[in-house]
Design an enzyme around this catalytic site. Structure first.
Site, PDB file in Angstrom:
ATOM      1  N   LYS A  77      43.987  61.411  42.048  1.00  0.00           N
ATOM      2  CA  LYS A  77      45.159  61.085  41.595  1.00  0.00           C
ATOM      3  C   LYS A  77      46.324  62.017  41.920  1.00  0.00           C
ATOM      4  O   LYS A  77      45.995  63.203  41.679  1.00  0.00           O
ATOM      5  CB  LYS A  77      45.066  60.415  40.198  1.00  0.00           C
ATOM      6  N   SER A 152      48.182  53.683  35.109  1.00  0.00           N
ATOM      7  CA  SER A 152      48.742  54.201  36.087  1.00  0.00           C
ATOM      8  C   SER A 152      47.674  54.559  37.226  1.00  0.00           C
ATOM      9  O   SER A 152      48.181  54.987  38.201  1.00  0.00           O
ATOM     10  CB  SER A 152      49.413  55.422  35.515  1.00  0.00           C
ATOM     11  N   SER A 176      45.118  54.744  31.514  1.00  0.00           N
ATOM     12  CA  SER A 176      45.441  54.666  32.765  1.00  0.00           C
ATOM     13  C   SER A 176      44.015  54.818  33.626  1.00  0.00           C
ATOM     14  O   SER A 176      44.407  54.665  34.820  1.00  0.00           O
ATOM     15  CB  SER A 176      46.336  55.729  33.064  1.00  0.00           C
TER      16      SER A 176
HETATM   17  N1  GLN Z   1      50.088  52.212  30.526  1.00  0.00           N
HETATM   18  C1  GLN Z   1      50.414  53.419  29.390  1.00  0.00           C
HETATM   19  C2  GLN Z   1      51.724  53.810  29.742  1.00  0.00           C
HETATM   20  O1  GLN Z   1      52.462  53.507  30.415  1.00  0.00           O
HETATM   21  C3  GLN Z   1      49.366  54.356  29.640  1.00  0.00           C
HETATM   22  C4  GLN Z   1      49.515  55.229  30.669  1.00  0.00           C
HETATM   23  C5  GLN Z   1      48.743  56.336  30.924  1.00  0.00           C
HETATM   24  O2  GLN Z   1      47.455  56.296  30.493  1.00  0.00           O
HETATM   25  N2  GLN Z   1      48.973  57.568  31.736  1.00  0.00           N
HETATM   26  O3  GLN Z   1      52.145  54.924  29.026  1.00  0.00           O
END
Ligand code: GLN
Length: 492
Positions: A77, A152, A176
Site C-alpha cells: 500500500k 482505503s 481499511s
Molecule cells: N473508512 C474509514 C475511514 O474513512 C477507515 C479508513 C481506514 O481504516 N484507514 O476513516
C-alpha cells in the site's frame, strides 16, 4: 501460477520447480494486462522487482536457506515507506516524496524473501471507504468495474483479487484492510493493535492504525502475520509479547468454539443478501462444531461517531507536519509570500477535499471550547465499548458480524454524501477503537441484476478475536474456509 497461494509459490521456488525471476515476470505481465482497467497501482517497480528476484535465485543457488516468503511477489500500500520508491499515500502533497528509509513491515517482508512489485493505490492518507479519495483516480473492483473496491486499501485488495500478487500489505484504521477485502472477495487481517510495528507507515490516527496482510487464503494471512509481527524498538507501541506459530494454530478443529453473535446490532440497515450470506456462514460454523452465543454490544451503535471524532482529531495532529517546509509539496513561492500564506497555499493545493474535511473536523473537536464535549466524550464512550467487549469475551472466543452492511456499491454512488460513506464502516471501526484483531473472509456473493449483465458481488464474514489472540481467530477463519469454496472463486 497466478492462482497459487503465497505458500505454494514459496515452496515451488524453494524446491527449485520454478525460479523467482519466472514468478516475478509472470505477475508483472499480469499487472501489465489488468492494471490499465483497474488502476490498482500507483507505481509498478518492475526493474527493482526483477533484480531482487534474480538475487533470490542466486542466493538459492548458493544454498542460502529459504525465507518464509522466498520469492513471493508482494504489493505494498502506498502509505508504507519503501526506501528509494516514491510513496505518496495517494496525495498530491507527497507526489514527489521518496522515503530515505523502509517501514519495519517492509523491511521484514523483504528480509523474509518477498519481492515487492509495486505500490498500490489507496484513499488519500487512508481516509475513505471506496478508494475514490485518491489524488490519482479511483480503483475499479475486479468483480464489477463500475463498482468501488472498498477502501482505503482498495488497490491492495483489487490487486490480490485480480491476481497481480498473491499477497499485499494494507493498513487498517477503521476497516481499511477488512472492508476492501470483503468487497473484492479476498482475505484481510487487521492484527491486534501493537502486534505489528507502525514505523514507516504514514500516520493517519496513531491509536487506531495497524498494518496487516490482504491475500487469497487464511493460511497465507497466518504466514504473513508471522513475518510482520513482533516488537520493534522504532515503535514504542509495538508489543513485546512473544509471537506464536500462527500456521501451527490452523488445526481445522473448532469443536466447542464459542462464537458470539450480536443479533440486535446486525439487525438494522443490513442488505438482505448480506444477511443471508451471513446467516448461512453461521450455520456452516455451527455444523462444524462451534457454539453460537447471542451477545450484546450495547455501545456499538456509537462506534461510528466515536471513531470519526477520535480518528479526525488524531489526523489533524498527524497531518500538521505537511507544511511545505520539511518535505512534500510546497507552493510556488517567489520569496514574497508571508509564512502563514505559504502554509495555507501549500496545504490548500496539496490536500484533497476529504482530508481537508477531516483536518477541520479534528481541529474543531480538539479546540478548547469543544474538547470536553466531543473529544473527551468520545474517549469515554470508547472505554464503554471496550468494556462491552471485555464482557463478551468472558463467554465467547470470537465475535461474528458481516464485514460490511452492503455489497460493493457503485463508484460515485456515495461521494456526495460523506455520512453515507462513513456508515460503510459500521461493523469494522469497533475493532480499531478497542484494539482487537479482526479478519474478513469471503462468505458468498450478492447477485445484482439491474445492469446490462448480472454481476456477482462478493460478501465478507468478519470475525473478531481477543487481544493478541490471532491464533484462535485465524483457526476459526481457516476452519470456515476449509468448508467453503468462496475463496477459490475468481472474477472474470
Ligand atoms: N473508512 C474509514 C475511514 O474513512 C477507515 C479508513 C481506514 O481504516 N484507514 O476513516
Amino acid at each position: 501460477m497466478l492462482d497459487s497461494s503465497a505458500r505454494t509459490i514459496r515452496d515451488d521456488i524453494a524446491a527449485g520447480n520454478v525460479s523467482a525471476v519466472d514468478v516475478c515476470r509472470t505477475f508483472l505481465e499480469r499487472i501489465d494486462a489488468v492494471n490499465p482497467s483497474l488502476n490498482a497501482f500507483n507505481l509498478v517497480a518492475a526493474d527493482r522487482a526483477l533484480a531482487r528476484a534474480a538475487e533470490i535465485d542466486r542466493q538459492r543457488a548458493h544454498g542460502v536457506s529459504a525465507g518464509p516468503l522466498m520469492g513471493v511477489p508482494v504489493a505494498v500500500k502506498d502509505n508504507l515507506c519503501v526506501r528509494g520508491m516514491r510513496t505518496t499515500a495517494s496525495s498530491r502533497i507527497l507526489e514527489r516524496f521518496v522515503p530515505p528509509y523502509d517501514a519495519t513491515a517492509v523491511e521484514r517482508i523483504e528480509a523474509a524473501g518477498a519481492v515487492i512489485v509495486g505500490k498500490t493505490s489507496c484513499d488519500e492518507f487512508a481516509m475513505g471507504s471506496s478508494n475514490e479519495n485518491s489524488a490519482y483516480g479511483p480503483v475499479c473492483n475486479p468483480w464489477a468495474l463500475d463498482r468501488a473496491p472498498g477502501g482505503s486499501s482498495g488497490g491492495s485488495a483489487a490487486a490480490v483479487a485480480a491476481r497481480c500478487a498473491p499477497l499485499a500489505l494494507g493498513s487498517d484504521t477503521g476497516g481499511s484492510i477488512r472492508q476492501p477485502a470483503a468487497f473484492c472477495g479476498v482475505v484481510g487481517l487487521k492484527p491486534t493493535y501493537g502486534r505489528v510495528s507502525r514505523y514507516g507507515l504514514l500516520a493517519f490516527a496513531s491509536s487506531l492504525d495497524q498494518i496487516g496482510p490482504i491475500c487469497g487464503t487464511v493460511s497465507d494471512a497466518a504466514l504473513a502475520l508471522g513475518v510482520l509481527a513482533g516488537p520493534d524498538p522504532a515503535d514504542a507501541t509495538s508489543s513485546p509479547r512473544p509471537v506464536p506459530d500462527f500456521t501451527a494454530a490452523l488445526t481445522g478443529d473448532i469443536t466447542g468454539l464459542r462464537i458470539g453473535v450480536p443479533r440486535a446490532f446486525v439487525a438494522e440497515g443490513v442488505d438482505d443478501r448480506v444477511r443471508s450470506a451471513f446467516d448461512e456462514a453461521l450455520d456452516t460454523l455451527r455444523r462444524a462444531g462451534a457454539r453460537l452465543v447471542d451477545i450484546e454490544l450495547p455501545h456499538a451503535k456509537y462506534a461510528i461517531p466515536v471513531y470519526y471524532l477520535v480518528a479526525t482529531a488524531e489526523a489533524s495532529s498527524n497531518l500538521a507536519r505537511y507544511d511545505g517546509v520539511r518535505y512534500g509539496h510546497r507552493t510556488a513561492d517567489d520569496g514574497r509570500l508571508e509564512l502563514q500564506d505559504m502554509y495555507r497555499r501549500t496545504r490548500d493545493e496539496g490536500f484533497g477535499a476529504e482530508v481537508k474535511r477531516r483536518i477541520m473536523l479534528g481541529t474543531y473537536v480538539l479546540s478548547a471550547g469543544y474538547y470536553d464535549a466531543f473529544y473527551l466524550k468520545a474517549q469515554q464512550v470508547r472505554t464503554l465499548l471496550r468494556q462491552d467487549y471485555d464482557a463478551v469475551f468472558e463467554k465467547t472466543d470470537v465475535v461474528a458480524m458481516p464485514t460490511t452492511p452492503t455489497p460493493p456499491f457503485r463508484l460515485g454512488e456515495k461521494t456526495d454524501d460523506p455520512l453515507q460513506m462513513y456508515l460503510a464502516d459500521v461493523f469494522t471501526v469497533s475493532a480499531n477503537l478497542v484494539g482487537l484483531p479482526a479478519i474478513s473472509v469471503p462468505c458468498g456473493f450478492a447477485t445484482e441484476t439491474d445492469g446490462a449483465a448480472p454481476q456477482r458481488l462478493p460478501v465478507g464474514l468478519q470475525l473478531t478475536g481477543r487481544l493478541f489472540d490471532e491464533a484462535t481467530l485465524l483457526n476459526a477463519a481457516d476452519a470456515y474456509e476449509r468448508l467453503t469454496d468462496w475463496h477459490v472463486q475468481r472474477p472474470g
